[in-house]
Design a protein around this motif. Sequence first.
Motif, PDB file in Angstrom:
ATOM      1  N   ILE A 150       0.852  -1.195   0.000  1.00 13.09           N
ATOM      2  CA  ILE A 150       0.000   0.000   0.000  1.00 13.09           C
ATOM      3  C   ILE A 150       0.885   1.242   0.000  1.00 13.09           C
ATOM      4  O   ILE A 150       2.060   1.177   0.376  1.00 13.09           O
ATOM      5  CB  ILE A 150      -0.977  -0.057   1.216  1.00 13.09           C
ATOM      6  N   GLY A 152       3.464   3.798  -0.942  1.00 11.38           N
ATOM      7  CA  GLY A 152       4.660   3.702  -1.773  1.00 11.38           C
ATOM      8  C   GLY A 152       5.001   2.283  -2.181  1.00 11.38           C
ATOM      9  O   GLY A 152       5.786   2.069  -3.103  1.00 11.38           O
ATOM     10  N   SER A 153       4.428   1.294  -1.521  1.00 16.79           N
ATOM     11  CA  SER A 153       4.705  -0.102  -1.875  1.00 16.79           C
ATOM     12  C   SER A 153       3.694  -0.629  -2.889  1.00 16.79           C
ATOM     13  O   SER A 153       3.611  -1.847  -3.114  1.00 16.79           O
ATOM     14  CB  SER A 153       4.688  -0.960  -0.598  1.00 16.79           C
ATOM     15  N   SER A 200       6.513  -4.266   1.629  1.00 14.77           N
ATOM     16  CA  SER A 200       6.272  -3.343   2.740  1.00 14.77           C
ATOM     17  C   SER A 200       7.623  -2.922   3.302  1.00 14.77           C
ATOM     18  O   SER A 200       8.391  -3.776   3.759  1.00 14.77           O
ATOM     19  CB  SER A 200       5.417  -4.022   3.815  1.00 14.77           C
ATOM     20  N   LYS A 201       7.877  -1.642   3.272  1.00 16.67           N
ATOM     21  CA  LYS A 201       9.166  -1.162   3.787  1.00 16.67           C
ATOM     22  C   LYS A 201       9.340  -1.582   5.246  1.00 16.67           C
ATOM     23  O   LYS A 201      10.354  -2.121   5.640  1.00 16.67           O
ATOM     24  CB  LYS A 201       9.242   0.359   3.637  1.00 16.67           C
ATOM     25  N   THR A 202       8.309  -1.345   6.045  1.00 17.81           N
ATOM     26  CA  THR A 202       8.405  -1.627   7.480  1.00 17.81           C
ATOM     27  C   THR A 202       8.080  -3.082   7.821  1.00 17.81           C
ATOM     28  O   THR A 202       8.468  -3.592   8.841  1.00 17.81           O
ATOM     29  CB  THR A 202       7.396  -0.754   8.239  1.00 17.81           C
ATOM     30  N   THR A 205       2.895  -2.985   8.347  1.00 16.54           N
ATOM     31  CA  THR A 205       1.660  -2.306   7.940  1.00 16.54           C
ATOM     32  C   THR A 205       0.468  -3.269   8.017  1.00 16.54           C
ATOM     33  O   THR A 205       0.433  -4.295   7.320  1.00 16.54           O
ATOM     34  CB  THR A 205       1.826  -1.727   6.518  1.00 16.54           C
ATOM     35  N   GLN A 344       0.598  11.024  -3.793  1.00 18.72           N
ATOM     36  CA  GLN A 344       1.308  10.575  -2.586  1.00 18.72           C
ATOM     37  C   GLN A 344       2.674  11.245  -2.490  1.00 18.72           C
ATOM     38  O   GLN A 344       3.070  11.747  -1.436  1.00 18.72           O
ATOM     39  CB  GLN A 344       1.506   9.052  -2.563  1.00 18.72           C
ATOM     40  N   GLU A 348       2.304  13.634   0.659  1.00 20.06           N
ATOM     41  CA  GLU A 348       2.901  13.037   1.857  1.00 20.06           C
ATOM     42  C   GLU A 348       4.248  13.710   2.151  1.00 20.06           C
ATOM     43  O   GLU A 348       4.668  13.805   3.300  1.00 20.06           O
ATOM     44  CB  GLU A 348       3.090  11.518   1.672  1.00 20.06           C
ATOM     45  N   LYS A 507      -2.909   5.434  12.441  1.00 19.70           N
ATOM     46  CA  LYS A 507      -2.475   4.028  12.511  1.00 19.70           C
ATOM     47  C   LYS A 507      -2.565   3.529  13.947  1.00 19.70           C
ATOM     48  O   LYS A 507      -3.054   2.429  14.216  1.00 19.70           O
ATOM     49  CB  LYS A 507      -1.008   3.915  12.074  1.00 19.70           C
TER      50      LYS A 507
HETATM   51  O1  F6P Z   1       0.840   5.903   4.594  1.00 23.33           O
HETATM   52  C1  F6P Z   1       1.983   5.880   5.366  1.00 23.33           C
HETATM   53  C2  F6P Z   1       3.017   4.964   4.800  1.00 23.33           C
HETATM   54  O2  F6P Z   1       3.983   4.837   5.776  1.00 23.33           O
HETATM   55  C3  F6P Z   1       3.624   5.442   3.475  1.00 23.33           C
HETATM   56  O3  F6P Z   1       4.585   6.396   3.652  1.00 23.33           O
HETATM   57  C4  F6P Z   1       4.127   4.169   2.920  1.00 23.33           C
HETATM   58  O4  F6P Z   1       4.411   4.271   1.559  1.00 23.33           O
HETATM   59  C5  F6P Z   1       2.962   3.258   3.225  1.00 23.33           C
HETATM   60  O5  F6P Z   1       2.501   3.687   4.507  1.00 23.33           O
HETATM   61  C6  F6P Z   1       3.292   1.793   3.247  1.00 23.33           C
HETATM   62  O6  F6P Z   1       4.243   1.491   4.208  1.00 23.33           O
HETATM   63  P1  F6P Z   1       5.033   0.122   4.158  1.00 23.33           P
HETATM   64  O7  F6P Z   1       5.768   0.047   2.880  1.00 23.33           O
HETATM   65  O8  F6P Z   1       5.954   0.162   5.335  1.00 23.33           O
HETATM   66  O9  F6P Z   1       4.033  -0.997   4.274  1.00 23.33           O
END
Ligand code: F6P
Length: 542
Positions: A150, A152-153, A200-202, A205, A344, A348, A507
């Motif tokens: 979602i 940026g991913s 997902s970067k983190t 999510t 975005q 953002e 969140k």
């Molecule tokens: O909407 C907040 C956000 O952190 C964006 O900056 C990011 O692209 C998106 O959620 C998805 O995050 P992630 O890639 O960590 O799942």
Amino acid sequence: MKTLDKTDAWVSLQAHFNETHATHMRDLFVTDPGRSKRFSLDVAGIFCDYSKNRINDTTRELLVQLARERGVEARRDAMFSGAPINRTEGRSVLHTALRSKEALSVMGVDVAAAVVREKNRMAAFSEAVRNGVPGVAGKGMIRDVINIGIGGSDLGPKMVTQALPVTGPRLHFLSNPDSNAVHRILEKLCAEETLVIVSSKTFTTQESLTNFHTVKQWLSEFLGSERDAMAQCVAVTANPAAAAALGFAEERTFVFWNWVGGRYSLWSAIGLPIMLAIGADQFELLLDGARAMDQHFRHAALEENMPVLLALLGIWYRNFHHAPSHMIAPYDARLGEVVPYVQQLDMESNGKRVDIRGNELGYGTGPLIWGGLGINGQHAYFQLLHQGTHWIPVDFIGVMHSPGSITEHQWVVHANMLAQAEALMLGRSTAQTYRELRTAGLSLERSEYLARHRTFPGNIPSTTLLLDTLTPRTLGALIALYEHKVFVQGVIWDINSFDQCGVELGKQLSTDIFAELAGAAPVVHDASTTALIARIKRFDNP
Ligand code: F6P
């Protein structure tokens, strides 16, 4: 450093605005037909005509002076060198390193080598999948790919793969955790032939992990075991430990780094679906195009620097003309996803209310970015642009040459794009409309009445970006153009364009509400939220 509105250039721009804001662009074109040539640029396969903007040579000079006073050149060089310019998160901002061919080490880490290593892993994997190599992603041939991600991913890969010809497996983007979205995708796919990418970067999510668990269950049911299901899943993340904890093997995990912002990440492993769809060679060309724009941004004089000029025009409208929004209208069906992508990227990044040191700002920052395919927009919301009470600058994006297309169709598209830009700029006076109605034989009274309705004030600025043709290279350059535009505006506004603290609160609260919906003891909310939770729960358990 002086606050923005106390800089010499700002003060001069304010005086210049007071003197010139009543000038109509149609008069500027009459007195200065050469402006079309002077106010246009050709860079990396993109022709930019910015002559239909409410500027003259002095405006441009003063805006460039503003960029210099705000230290745009030094901040740009700091970004490219890997300085930790994202101060709230204490990180470098190095999406440009993902497409650079130069050596780069930051704090003793060979960034360039890490980028090449990961890109080679992606290329080997994606070419094997594209060629149907057995065992590379489960047992069979992969015909479909689900990208779970979602923001940026999701938005970058979705935008690029809609714009360029897909020669690999079909792509399906699953971003929304609404179960309808999941079912709509799964009901048409065959589990044995489906690869799942969890982007997902983190890797924390909630939306993406919820979708992953459901899709994994679906795979397990059809493939017979969780082991076989996971053989058809790969992770893309900057948090490989979290992916490992969810069962992703190291060889099934593609990584990128904290110095790549989510909305700047399509050039990294987040671009895996793009590689799968268009091939590793074409992905390289996308990077080449972005690199060409990077080089231009780094080396061209500010007066002739496309991203800098687009940024400055935005500042002119946002801070002096007080335009709250900016519309983007692509006139090529393949570019339909550019608007949500830039939305975005821009909102953002520059939707901020404090400066980099945390002080409340006394001026406007990022505008609302909106729009959609221009031709369709003409039959929906363009009326408001022409005659409504808002005043909205526009970017028109067209593609000059589309090999294989039907010439007449392209003429319709181009004619409409140019006509809209011309009409927004010229407008139509009441007197002219009245004359036309009288010539058409209408009565005096009827002509007077209708002329009032058919008057267009005009003087609405637009910039036309014409891609020579739509290729990975020109698309890469177009995306990098918007990235750098957003960066320059952030520098001038003195904000951090690379964090997104504003989305955190929602969140956090959603985690509590989710727990409550799932049966946990209620926590204290406002009365409205409490009542809405109760109402939803009644429907969950009638
Ligand atoms: O909407 C907040 C956000 O952190 C964006 O900056 C990011 O692209 C998106 O959620 C998805 O995050 P992630 O890639 O960590 O799942």
